[in-house]
Scaffold this motif. Structure first.
Motif, mmCIF file in Angstrom:
data_model
loop_
_atom_site.group_PDB
_atom_site.id
_atom_site.type_symbol
_atom_site.label_atom_id
_atom_site.label_comp_id
_atom_site.label_asym_id
_atom_site.label_seq_id
_atom_site.Cartn_x
_atom_site.Cartn_y
_atom_site.Cartn_z
ATOM 1 N N MET A 149 2.159 -49.264 50.796
ATOM 2 C CA MET A 149 1.856 -49.223 52.083
ATOM 3 C C MET A 149 1.215 -47.850 52.398
ATOM 4 N N ALA A 150 1.544 -46.737 51.501
ATOM 5 C CA ALA A 150 1.143 -45.527 51.538
ATOM 6 C C ALA A 150 -0.522 -45.303 51.166
ATOM 7 N N SER A 151 -0.995 -46.297 50.368
ATOM 8 C CA SER A 151 -2.336 -46.355 49.738
ATOM 9 C C SER A 151 -3.191 -46.488 51.137
ATOM 10 N N GLY A 152 -2.715 -47.186 52.264
ATOM 11 C CA GLY A 152 -3.486 -47.484 53.354
ATOM 12 C C GLY A 152 -3.395 -46.522 54.557
ATOM 13 N N ALA A 153 -2.820 -45.253 54.337
ATOM 14 C CA ALA A 153 -2.627 -44.214 55.309
ATOM 15 C C ALA A 153 -3.855 -44.048 56.091
ATOM 16 N N ARG B 165 2.184 -56.107 60.222
ATOM 17 C CA ARG B 165 3.146 -57.042 61.102
ATOM 18 C C ARG B 165 3.992 -57.741 60.054
ATOM 19 N N GLU B 166 3.482 -58.192 59.132
ATOM 20 C CA GLU B 166 4.096 -59.161 58.094
ATOM 21 C C GLU B 166 4.331 -58.458 56.497
ATOM 22 N N MET C 226 7.321 -64.841 53.546
ATOM 23 C CA MET C 226 6.799 -63.764 54.208
ATOM 24 C C MET C 226 7.759 -63.636 55.439
ATOM 25 N N VAL C 227 7.714 -62.507 55.882
ATOM 26 C CA VAL C 227 8.673 -62.012 56.962
ATOM 27 C C VAL C 227 8.040 -61.104 57.937
ATOM 28 N N GLU C 228 8.403 -61.148 59.039
ATOM 29 C CA GLU C 228 7.973 -60.339 60.325
ATOM 30 C C GLU C 228 8.743 -58.870 60.113
#
Length: 212
Positions: A192-196, A166-167, A175-177
């Motif tokens: 991000m890909a490491s949390g697939a 979300r952020e 920090m941005v939404e």
């Protein structure tokens, strides 16, 4: 690995991330646009910036990126079950009642051809893993995940999903939404890909059923 995305801009960012390695140097030029007649003393000279790529290595190459640009949250969805001809979908996307210019029509045709190539690659993926990039509160992305699961419903092709957070924290510490993956810096995609999330068979069937 096929990297499935649902926006052209996201595809571009992912291609940058796939072709970049930690330590790569990136160059950019910053220049201002000023109204005609603006005094010279108000104009800044173009400035070149150099920075080092800090993103994680995603592996593979640009050829892995597979855009699926079918706007799956809108319009008539006839023919979109596995094996459908998709002819009616093309009519929806090109909005025949609109007075499109030649350049726009050409872009729409190119996007259509790109999507058809992605569908072909998905149907022929076999044991090649498929990783889908999506924002869970973005209708096109969520429908896209369901559609891919339905398309691959009866095969054992591994499917994982990178769900955007979300952020996000920008390079300047703010920090941005996140409203869409297009707002995420290419450098952030590796992390991000490491949390697939790998989809288990029961999840895949449930998502496929939601699409149907």
């Amino acid at each position: 690995m096929l990297e499935v995305v649902f926006e052209q801009g996201v595809a571009g960012g992912l291609k940058i991330a796939k072709s970049s390695r930690p330590g790569d140097k990136w160059f950019s030029v910053q220049a201002g646009i000023y109204p005609e007649g603006a005094p010279a003393e108000f104009r800044e000279s173009p400035r070149q910036k150099t920075r080092t790529w800090t993103g994680l290595n995603l592996g593979g190459g640009q050829e892995d990126v597979a855009p699926l640009l079918l706007a799956l949250s809108v319009g008539d969805l006839s023919g979109l079950l596995a094996g459908g001809t998709l002819v009616s979908r093309k009519t929806v996307l090109k909005h025949p009642e609109e007075a499109w210019g030649e350049d726009v029509l050409r872009c729409l045709d190119e996007s259509w051809d790109t999507s058809m190539e992605t569908l072909r690659r998905l149907r022929e993926a076999g044991s090649e893993p498929v990783r889908v990039w999506a924002v869970p509160w973005c209708p096109d992305d969520l429908c896209g995940v369901y559609f891919v699961c339905n398309l691959l419903r009866d095969v054992k092709t591994p499917i994982s999903v990178v769900w955007a957070p979300r952020e996000s924290v920008r390079r300047d510490g703010v920090m941005v939404e996140i409203r869409g993956l297009g707002e995420v810096s290419p450098e952030e995609l590796g992390a991000m890909a490491s949390g697939a999330t790998a989809l288990e068979p029961i999840q895949r069937r449930a998502y496929a059923d939601r699409w149907r």
